[in-house]
Design a protein around this motif. Structure first.
Motif, PDB file in Angstrom:
ATOM      1  N   GLY A  25       7.007  10.272   0.195  1.00 26.65           N
ATOM      2  CA  GLY A  25       5.590  10.556   0.168  1.00 26.65           C
ATOM      3  C   GLY A  25       4.793   9.342  -0.251  1.00 26.65           C
ATOM      4  O   GLY A  25       5.327   8.419  -0.873  1.00 26.65           O
ATOM      5  N   TYR A  27       0.273   7.914  -0.332  1.00 25.80           N
ATOM      6  CA  TYR A  27      -1.114   8.083   0.083  1.00 25.80           C
ATOM      7  C   TYR A  27      -1.897   6.965  -0.590  1.00 25.80           C
ATOM      8  O   TYR A  27      -1.448   6.416  -1.605  1.00 25.80           O
ATOM      9  CB  TYR A  27      -1.645   9.467  -0.344  1.00 25.80           C
ATOM     10  N   THR A  29      -4.201   6.984  -2.585  1.00 23.47           N
ATOM     11  CA  THR A  29      -4.613   7.289  -3.963  1.00 23.47           C
ATOM     12  C   THR A  29      -3.435   7.414  -4.931  1.00 23.47           C
ATOM     13  O   THR A  29      -3.658   7.633  -6.124  1.00 23.47           O
ATOM     14  CB  THR A  29      -5.414   8.602  -3.994  1.00 23.47           C
ATOM     15  N   SER A  32       3.904   5.431  -3.795  1.00 20.21           N
ATOM     16  CA  SER A  32       4.931   6.068  -2.970  1.00 20.21           C
ATOM     17  C   SER A  32       6.012   6.665  -3.857  1.00 20.21           C
ATOM     18  O   SER A  32       6.257   6.187  -4.971  1.00 20.21           O
ATOM     19  CB  SER A  32       5.538   5.048  -2.009  1.00 20.21           C
ATOM     20  N   ASP A 141       0.457  14.800   7.788  1.00 21.71           N
ATOM     21  CA  ASP A 141      -0.654  13.860   7.650  1.00 21.71           C
ATOM     22  C   ASP A 141      -1.804  14.623   6.999  1.00 21.71           C
ATOM     23  O   ASP A 141      -2.042  15.787   7.319  1.00 21.71           O
ATOM     24  CB  ASP A 141      -1.100  13.337   9.010  1.00 21.71           C
ATOM     25  N   HIS A 147     -10.529   9.898   2.356  1.00 25.78           N
ATOM     26  CA  HIS A 147      -9.729   9.166   3.346  1.00 25.78           C
ATOM     27  C   HIS A 147      -9.572   9.998   4.612  1.00 25.78           C
ATOM     28  O   HIS A 147      -9.520  11.222   4.562  1.00 25.78           O
ATOM     29  CB  HIS A 147      -8.350   8.822   2.778  1.00 25.78           C
ATOM     30  N   GLN A 150      -4.110  10.624   7.544  1.00 23.24           N
ATOM     31  CA  GLN A 150      -3.057   9.610   7.549  1.00 23.24           C
ATOM     32  C   GLN A 150      -1.786  10.163   6.937  1.00 23.24           C
ATOM     33  O   GLN A 150      -1.804  11.204   6.282  1.00 23.24           O
ATOM     34  CB  GLN A 150      -3.507   8.347   6.843  1.00 23.24           C
ATOM     35  N   SER A 151      -0.692   9.463   7.164  1.00 22.26           N
ATOM     36  CA  SER A 151       0.620   9.916   6.714  1.00 22.26           C
ATOM     37  C   SER A 151       0.627  10.183   5.212  1.00 22.26           C
ATOM     38  O   SER A 151       0.114   9.393   4.425  1.00 22.26           O
ATOM     39  CB  SER A 151       1.660   8.854   7.071  1.00 22.26           C
ATOM     40  N   HIS A 152       1.231  11.326   4.831  1.00 19.81           N
ATOM     41  CA  HIS A 152       1.350  11.684   3.418  1.00 19.81           C
ATOM     42  C   HIS A 152       2.795  12.021   3.034  1.00 19.81           C
ATOM     43  O   HIS A 152       3.324  11.459   2.082  1.00 19.81           O
ATOM     44  CB  HIS A 152       0.427  12.855   3.091  1.00 19.81           C
TER      45      HIS A 152
END
Length: 161
Positions: A25, A27, A29, A32, A141, A147, A150-152
């Motif tokens: 995971g 993001y 904010t 990873s 996503d 934002h 996008q991939s999460h």
């Protein structure tokens, strides 16, 4: 005694069972991370699947750490290989997804995201579930906290029951 599978669930039957595995995971904010997951799809003979997912942080030494997210909901097949999914999160977010089923793949996009006053700002999502050999792979996503989508999260899970 297991109930007979409702005929409307035939396109989604590949999801049935309990799945476990690991994923990654990230993001903008957050840092990873790696996570472990248990996910289940069950039925009671009615035209819907019950869904539950729990995740835990995987520590640097590979052990399971603190609990992360959980979500529950229902998957409802619709005519013409369409599907509706309702998900509820204990963090105050409720999502309604709509999408399509094709062979052993489901693609979903949010139709509605509602949240309580104290929940973080999530405005949209896109989910993909599909078989990778005998494993279930999925990706999520998210659009949140100002934002764009996008991939999460993503994971690969093995059927354990």
């Amino acid at each position: 005694m297991d109930p007979e599978l409702h005929p409307d669930l035939e396109p989604l039957k590949f999801l049935l069972g309990t799945w476990e595995g690991a994923g990654v995971g990230g993001y903008p904010t957050i840092e990873s991370f790696n996570f472990g997951q248990e996910l289940s799809f069950t039925h009671i003979g009615k035209p819907f699947l019950s869904y539950a997912s729990r995740t835990w942080l995987i520590e640097e030494d590979g052990t399971l750490g603190r609990p992360l997210a959980t979500e529950t909901g229902y998957w409802r097949p619709r005519p013409d290989n369409q599907v509706e999914v309702t998900l509820a999160h204990p963090t105050g977010i409720v999502e309604i997804y709509v999408g399509t089923v094709a062979f052993s793949r489901v693609e979903l996009r949010t139709d509605v995201v509602a949240r309580t006053e104290s929940a973080k700002e999530v405005t949209g999502g896109h989910r993909l579930y599909g078989m990778i050999g005998e494993d279930l792979g999925w990706a999520y996503d998210m659009a949140a906290m100002g934002h764009t989508l996008q991939s999460h999260l993503s994971a690969q899970l093995k059927r354990v029951a």
